[in-house]
Design a protein around this motif. Structure first.
Motif, PDB file in Angstrom:
ATOM      1  N   ILE A  71      44.618  37.502  41.795  1.00 28.91           N
ATOM      2  CA  ILE A  71      43.597  37.213  40.787  1.00 28.91           C
ATOM      3  C   ILE A  71      42.404  36.516  41.434  1.00 28.91           C
ATOM      4  O   ILE A  71      41.243  36.876  41.179  1.00 28.91           O
ATOM      5  N   ILE A  72      42.685  35.547  42.281  1.00 33.63           N
ATOM      6  CA  ILE A  72      41.596  34.848  42.996  1.00 33.63           C
ATOM      7  C   ILE A  72      40.795  35.850  43.823  1.00 33.63           C
ATOM      8  O   ILE A  72      39.566  35.843  43.821  1.00 33.63           O
ATOM      9  N   TRP A  73      41.499  36.746  44.519  1.00 36.78           N
ATOM     10  CA  TRP A  73      40.859  37.774  45.350  1.00 36.78           C
ATOM     11  C   TRP A  73      39.924  38.648  44.506  1.00 36.78           C
ATOM     12  O   TRP A  73      38.808  38.934  44.900  1.00 36.78           O
ATOM     13  N   GLU A  74      40.418  39.025  43.331  1.00 36.01           N
ATOM     14  CA  GLU A  74      39.644  39.913  42.474  1.00 36.01           C
ATOM     15  C   GLU A  74      38.430  39.217  41.846  1.00 36.01           C
ATOM     16  O   GLU A  74      37.385  39.827  41.673  1.00 36.01           O
ATOM     17  N   TYR A  75      38.562  37.934  41.506  1.00 37.28           N
ATOM     18  CA  TYR A  75      37.515  37.232  40.769  1.00 37.28           C
ATOM     19  C   TYR A  75      36.595  36.378  41.631  1.00 37.28           C
ATOM     20  O   TYR A  75      35.594  35.871  41.136  1.00 37.28           O
ATOM     21  N   ASP A  76      36.904  36.209  42.895  1.00 34.66           N
ATOM     22  CA  ASP A  76      36.061  35.397  43.769  1.00 34.66           C
ATOM     23  C   ASP A  76      34.650  35.991  43.788  1.00 34.66           C
ATOM     24  O   ASP A  76      34.473  37.177  44.057  1.00 34.66           O
ATOM     25  N   PRO A  77      33.627  35.183  43.501  1.00 42.70           N
ATOM     26  CA  PRO A  77      32.255  35.705  43.486  1.00 42.70           C
ATOM     27  C   PRO A  77      31.702  35.988  44.890  1.00 42.70           C
ATOM     28  O   PRO A  77      30.667  36.629  45.033  1.00 42.70           O
ATOM     29  N   ASN A  78      32.395  35.496  45.906  1.00 38.23           N
ATOM     30  CA  ASN A  78      31.988  35.740  47.283  1.00 38.23           C
ATOM     31  C   ASN A  78      32.561  37.059  47.769  1.00 38.23           C
ATOM     32  O   ASN A  78      33.649  37.453  47.385  1.00 38.23           O
ATOM     33  N   GLY A  79      31.816  37.712  48.630  1.00 36.28           N
ATOM     34  CA  GLY A  79      32.300  38.948  49.217  1.00 36.28           C
ATOM     35  C   GLY A  79      33.386  38.637  50.238  1.00 36.28           C
ATOM     36  O   GLY A  79      33.229  37.751  51.075  1.00 36.28           O
ATOM     37  N   LEU A 118      40.847  45.627  53.733  1.00 35.29           N
ATOM     38  CA  LEU A 118      40.721  45.097  52.376  1.00 35.29           C
ATOM     39  C   LEU A 118      39.277  44.694  52.096  1.00 35.29           C
ATOM     40  O   LEU A 118      38.587  44.188  52.999  1.00 35.29           O
ATOM     41  N   VAL A 119      38.846  44.899  50.868  1.00 34.03           N
ATOM     42  CA  VAL A 119      37.577  44.363  50.377  1.00 34.03           C
ATOM     43  C   VAL A 119      37.797  43.956  48.924  1.00 34.03           C
ATOM     44  O   VAL A 119      38.629  44.551  48.247  1.00 34.03           O
ATOM     45  N   ASN A 120      37.092  42.948  48.493  1.00 35.99           N
ATOM     46  CA  ASN A 120      37.224  42.566  47.087  1.00 35.99           C
ATOM     47  C   ASN A 120      36.069  43.138  46.278  1.00 35.99           C
ATOM     48  O   ASN A 120      35.079  43.639  46.839  1.00 35.99           O
ATOM     49  N   PRO A 121      36.143  43.070  44.960  1.00 42.71           N
ATOM     50  CA  PRO A 121      35.080  43.634  44.116  1.00 42.71           C
ATOM     51  C   PRO A 121      33.694  43.039  44.387  1.00 42.71           C
ATOM     52  O   PRO A 121      32.695  43.752  44.335  1.00 42.71           O
ATOM     53  N   ALA A 122      33.634  41.745  44.692  1.00 43.40           N
ATOM     54  CA  ALA A 122      32.326  41.119  44.966  1.00 43.40           C
ATOM     55  C   ALA A 122      31.682  41.733  46.213  1.00 43.40           C
ATOM     56  O   ALA A 122      30.476  41.974  46.240  1.00 43.40           O
ATOM     57  N   PHE A 123      32.486  42.004  47.240  1.00 46.94           N
ATOM     58  CA  PHE A 123      31.977  42.662  48.448  1.00 46.94           C
ATOM     59  C   PHE A 123      31.428  44.038  48.091  1.00 46.94           C
ATOM     60  O   PHE A 123      30.332  44.413  48.518  1.00 46.94           O
ATOM     61  N   CYS A 124      32.200  44.788  47.313  1.00 43.56           N
ATOM     62  CA  CYS A 124      31.779  46.137  46.910  1.00 43.56           C
ATOM     63  C   CYS A 124      30.463  46.095  46.147  1.00 43.56           C
ATOM     64  O   CYS A 124      29.589  46.937  46.354  1.00 43.56           O
ATOM     65  N   LYS A 125      30.309  45.091  45.291  1.00 46.41           N
ATOM     66  CA  LYS A 125      29.077  44.958  44.523  1.00 46.41           C
ATOM     67  C   LYS A 125      27.905  44.587  45.444  1.00 46.41           C
ATOM     68  O   LYS A 125      26.815  45.148  45.314  1.00 46.41           O
ATOM     69  N   MET A 126      28.130  43.666  46.374  1.00 46.03           N
ATOM     70  CA  MET A 126      27.080  43.252  47.301  1.00 46.03           C
ATOM     71  C   MET A 126      26.531  44.428  48.103  1.00 46.03           C
ATOM     72  O   MET A 126      25.329  44.569  48.274  1.00 46.03           O
TER      73      MET A 126
END
Length: 175
Positions: free
Chosen positions: A10-18, A30-38
């Motif tokens: 959950i932390i991985w998914e919601y972290d605002p940092n890439g 691995l990449v999290n959603p914030a990275f993908c958005k950046m």
């Protein structure tokens, strides 16, 4: 233990940092959603690809792995020209890169500082414009002062000529 793993996910998914993790061959694991958005990339299409296709320069990742050290707070600029639909052409981030030796992985946390950087650039531009305007005003004042000094010089010379004529007349009358 299962509940703990869910919390980390959950932390991985919601972290605002890439967040990005690469293996020692510099392939993305691995990449999290914030990275993908950046970087405006799709998570599924990114996993397994060489990190260089997104991050351009991987020297810091290689250095971290080879020297077993942590890089903290390094500011970096990424060009996003090859990423469609991005709001900006340049992304500025502050990075923390660290090795995860027991897993043969390198992780990077990216904090987006693009807005801060843009504000800083606007302040620099404003400061430069202000300095330029002040120089313009001072130059104008100097020009006016020179004109005034020139006029004062002319009138002083005319006054002196007139006074010399008066003195000459007075001297002729007394002689």
């Amino acid at each position: 233990m299962n509940n703990e793993k869910n919390i980390w996910q959950i932390i991985w998914e919601y972290d605002p940092n890439g967040l990005i993790v690469v293996d020692t061959q510099m392939n993305i694991t691995l990449v999290n959603p914030a990275f993908c958005k950046m970087f405006n990339v799709n998570q599924d299409e990114t996993i397994g690809k060489p990190a260089s296709t997104i991050l351009e320069d991987l020297k810091d990742f290689q250095k971290v792995w080879e020297k077993d050290e942590v890089i903290r707070g390094r500011e970096k600029r990424y060009h996003l020209e090859h990423h469609k639909n991005s709001e900006t052409d340049i992304l500025y981030v502050k990075e923390v890169i660290f090795p995860i030796r027991d897993q043969n992985l390198i992780a990077c946390i990216m904090v987006d500082i693009t807005h801060e950087w843009q504000r800083k650039q606007e302040m620099i531009k404003l400061r430069n414009e202000t300095v330029s305007k002040v120089n313009e005003v001072v130059d104008h004042q100097m020009k006016v002062v020179q004109e005034i000094a020139g006029l004062l010089g002319e009138t002083t010379a005319e006054t002196k000529v007139s006074l010399l004529k008066i003195i000459k007349m007075v001297n002729q009358e007394t002689v």
